[in-house]
Enzyme design. Sequence first.
Site, short mmCIF file in Angstrom:
data_model
loop_
_atom_site.label_atom_id
_atom_site.label_comp_id
_atom_site.label_asym_id
_atom_site.label_seq_id
_atom_site.Cartn_x
_atom_site.Cartn_y
_atom_site.Cartn_z
CB ALA A 113 53.38 17.07 73.56
CB SER A 116 59.22 26.72 72.02
OG SER A 116 60.00 25.86 71.30
CD GLN A 119 49.54 24.84 73.80
OE1 GLN A 119 50.09 25.29 74.16
NE2 GLN A 119 48.29 24.18 73.93
CB VAL A 120 50.56 17.19 70.25
CG1 VAL A 120 50.18 16.13 69.69
CG2 VAL A 120 51.84 17.71 69.63
CG ASP A 269 64.31 16.42 64.47
OD1 ASP A 269 65.44 16.13 65.00
OD2 ASP A 269 63.30 16.88 64.88
#
Length: 366
Positions: A113, A116, A119-120, A269
């Site tokens: 993924a 902004s 990144q994974v 979240d």
Amino acid sequence: SASMRRRSGPIRRYREVIGLARANGVIGGQRRDEQLPAGVRTTLEQAGGIFVKLGQVASTRSDVLPRTWCDELAELRSSADPAPREVMHQHIVAELGAEPEEVFARFDWEPLASASIAQVYRAEQLDGTQVVLKVQRPGLDDVVAVDSEAIRQIARLIERRTQLGLTVRPVELADEFLDGVAEELDFGVELSNASEMAAGLAGLDRVRVPAVFPDRSGRRVLTEEFVAAPNVGEHDRLIAAGHDPSEVAERVLEAFLHQIFEVGVFHADPHPGNLLVEDDGTIVFIDLGAVGRIGPAHRSAVLDMLSAASSGDARLLRQALTQIAPVDRRVDLRALDAALETFLAQHMRAGGGITAAAFDDLAALI
């Protein structure tokens, strides 16, 4: 010079965002109020960076923004093109202190993924444990510094020049938001949040957070266990896996009540993508960048508020609310009591309990 760039960066960024706002009809002569939320969403999407995040956070604040705005901003998507491998490579090596291929049995350079902020990547530890690495984009500190100052300038503009600015206090909200972003940019904070949350959930039936690996993590890289499971929003997949969605919902709610009232530390979240359900029904809370804390005095005031609402006592409800939120001296307390009476009469018919809609209305009233 570098200091000139630092000073002129926010002004350029401010002008760029204002230009986008004008092009999308958010400011300027032809503005139609009902088109405002969509125009703001498009502006934030085009501005990118932490402006997208700003919109996503704002969409959860039904206590501040009207429902139509929250619904529109909830559509914001943070899809950023992945940064190239060579750029990310030096970043990962700097944080791990070695080539990823030396540290891990397998490392997949194709990102799972890309958003902004980070990144994974998938990897496998030497002992076979499947993990993911969340890696911050390079140069983010400078981008965020420029964006933060531009956001403060825009908040000051809204506060001075608009009707919304009088009631919403955008400068205060912007500062609160930017403090949160600064915390999320330090993965060391997320690492300690994870151990705090793991301890807080320890006594609960089948609720946990992923294991984290401090020796494979730093300020800009976080390594944690990979959890392959559907999220709570994937209704059909849950049913196909033999889960009862209402039982899952009940345990998610219990887990939150436990976090808020027993522990005082909670996942801040909780969108569906951050709550995974494993085969045996274990609920896994992922993405612990944002954690809320609530002290004992606030906890007991919230409980007072809930019991006042369920027993229909407007004065007790007002007393509890004033323990939680500062009340402006100019507020007419009799008018507030009357408004709370009306609220209770509308929502608390015959012991129906407190619904999500009731909470939204109460937040709007306050």
